[in-house]
Scaffold this active site. Structure first.
Site, PDB file in Angstrom:
ATOM      1  N   CYS A 143      19.152 -28.914 -12.547  1.00 16.58           N
ATOM      2  CA  CYS A 143      17.810 -29.251 -12.036  1.00 16.58           C
ATOM      3  C   CYS A 143      17.819 -30.013 -10.725  1.00 16.58           C
ATOM      4  O   CYS A 143      16.833 -29.977  -9.986  1.00 16.58           O
ATOM      5  CB  CYS A 143      17.048 -30.121 -13.028  1.00 16.58           C
ATOM      6  SG  CYS A 143      17.290 -29.707 -14.709  1.00 16.58           S
ATOM      7  N   HIS A 163      12.820 -25.103 -20.396  1.00 16.54           N
ATOM      8  CA  HIS A 163      13.115 -24.030 -19.449  1.00 16.54           C
ATOM      9  C   HIS A 163      14.185 -23.081 -19.998  1.00 16.54           C
ATOM     10  O   HIS A 163      14.990 -23.478 -20.851  1.00 16.54           O
ATOM     11  CB  HIS A 163      13.662 -24.627 -18.145  1.00 16.54           C
ATOM     12  CG  HIS A 163      12.633 -25.305 -17.293  1.00 16.54           C
ATOM     13  ND1 HIS A 163      12.838 -26.539 -16.726  1.00 16.54           N
ATOM     14  CD2 HIS A 163      11.406 -24.911 -16.888  1.00 16.54           C
ATOM     15  CE1 HIS A 163      11.769 -26.886 -16.007  1.00 16.54           C
ATOM     16  NE2 HIS A 163      10.879 -25.911 -16.096  1.00 16.54           N
TER      17      HIS A 163
HETATM   18  C1  CIR Z   1       9.388 -31.647 -15.936  1.00 18.41           C
HETATM   19  O1  CIR Z   1       8.889 -31.713 -17.047  1.00 18.41           O
HETATM   20  O2  CIR Z   1       9.012 -30.823 -15.113  1.00 18.41           O
HETATM   21  C2  CIR Z   1      10.474 -32.621 -15.572  1.00 18.41           C
HETATM   22  N1  CIR Z   1      10.248 -33.851 -16.244  1.00 18.41           N
HETATM   23  C3  CIR Z   1      11.836 -32.071 -15.923  1.00 18.41           C
HETATM   24  C4  CIR Z   1      12.212 -30.860 -15.109  1.00 18.41           C
HETATM   25  C5  CIR Z   1      13.614 -30.443 -15.315  1.00 18.41           C
HETATM   26  N2  CIR Z   1      13.912 -29.324 -14.515  1.00 18.41           N
HETATM   27  C6  CIR Z   1      14.712 -28.343 -14.861  1.00 18.41           C
HETATM   28  O3  CIR Z   1      15.196 -28.303 -15.972  1.00 18.41           O
HETATM   29  N3  CIR Z   1      14.904 -27.383 -13.980  1.00 18.41           N
END
Ligand code: CIR
Length: 253
Positions: free
Chosen positions: A247, A160
């Site tokens: 997150c 991201h």
């Molecule tokens: C994903 O791949 O969507 C989750 N395992 C990790 C998401 C992390 N979110 C973020 O950095 N905003």
């Protein structure tokens, strides 16, 4: 009062999506304990923490940041890029409705909140495996009336945009320039991560402090040397799921 909307770790957390890192065993109970410490830190910094119930069938649902982003005028409900994560918005909509007018992005737009970096009236969207130009175009139409300009920023090798760059304060960003072109952010004071800590660019400034992982002492030193007051959290098990400090909450100022 600053409100932090969070969600308990799913019992299926170990089945999380992974894009840029290898799957290594995750201890669910340690992940839950670390998440609880993170919530405690938010509370200690003066946030009212809302803890949504766990989602038994949505492994990544602890990462609520990806479901929305919040502006002073409206909250934008995203359309997460991974199919396994699209249903996560259903319970975020009623959680955010008391605080803001809600607006949505719709197909073919795809958008994870982790790709959204709001810097004043300019909003950067990471063009990642999760978020696309259609989202940039839709948001430009929806948010123009509030004075926002939305632009895309290409990413390399990270999940991201906020894996690569986050806001420390109104004039300062923490950045890994190998993952996003720092020329997007001319005029900002840029603190670069230590080269040995590529995942160190994700921090969460709250109430005059900076919530920051224990995993990156060299980059942390760069923050403290500039006078930032760091509140450390150990999120090692959540990092195995490609998560970080921004997150796990949706911050409503
Ligand atoms: C994903 O791949 O969507 C989750 N395992 C990790 C998401 C992390 N979110 C973020 O950095 N905003």
């Amino acid at each position: 009062m600053t409100v932090a909307i969070t969600r308990r770790v799913s019992p299926r957390f170990t089945e999380c999506e992974l894009t840029h890192i290898e799957r290594i065993p995750i201890d669910l109970e340690i992940a839950r304990a670390q998440h609880a410490e993170y919530l405690k830190t938010l509370e200690q910094l003066g946030c009212e923490v809302i803890e949504l119930p766990e989602e038994p069938d949505l492994p990544d649902s602890v990462f609520v940041e990806d479901t929305a982003f919040i502006l002073p005028e409206v909250a934008v409900i995203t359309r997460p890029g991974a199919d396994s994560r699209k249903p996560e918005i259903e319970t975020i909509i009623p959680a955010l409705a008391p605080y803001r007018l809600l607006v949505h992005v719709s197909a073919p737009a795809a958008l994870d909140g982790g790709d959204v970096l709001v810097l004043g009236k300019k909003i950067y969207i990471g063009l990642s495996t999760r978020s696309n130009m259609e989202a940039v175009e839709q948001l430009n139409c929806t948010l123009e009336q509030y004075g926002y300009t939305v632009v895309g920023a290409l990413l390399t090798d990270c999940l991201h945009l906020k894996t690569a760059v986050t806001r420390v304060d109104d004039s300062t960003l923490l950045i890994n320039p190998s993952w996003v072109d720092s020329s997007h952010f001319q005029g900002y004071d840029l603190i670069e991560v230590d080269a040995s800590e590529p995942f160190a660019a994700n921090c969460l400034p709250i109430q005059g402090k900076v919530i920051y992982p224990t995993a990156f002492p060299k980059t942390q030193k760069r923050l403290t040397q500039r006078g930032y007051d760091v509140a450390n959290v150990n999120l090692s098990e959540l990092a195995k799921a490609e998560g970080a400090v921004t997150c796990c909450s949706l911050i409503v100022e």
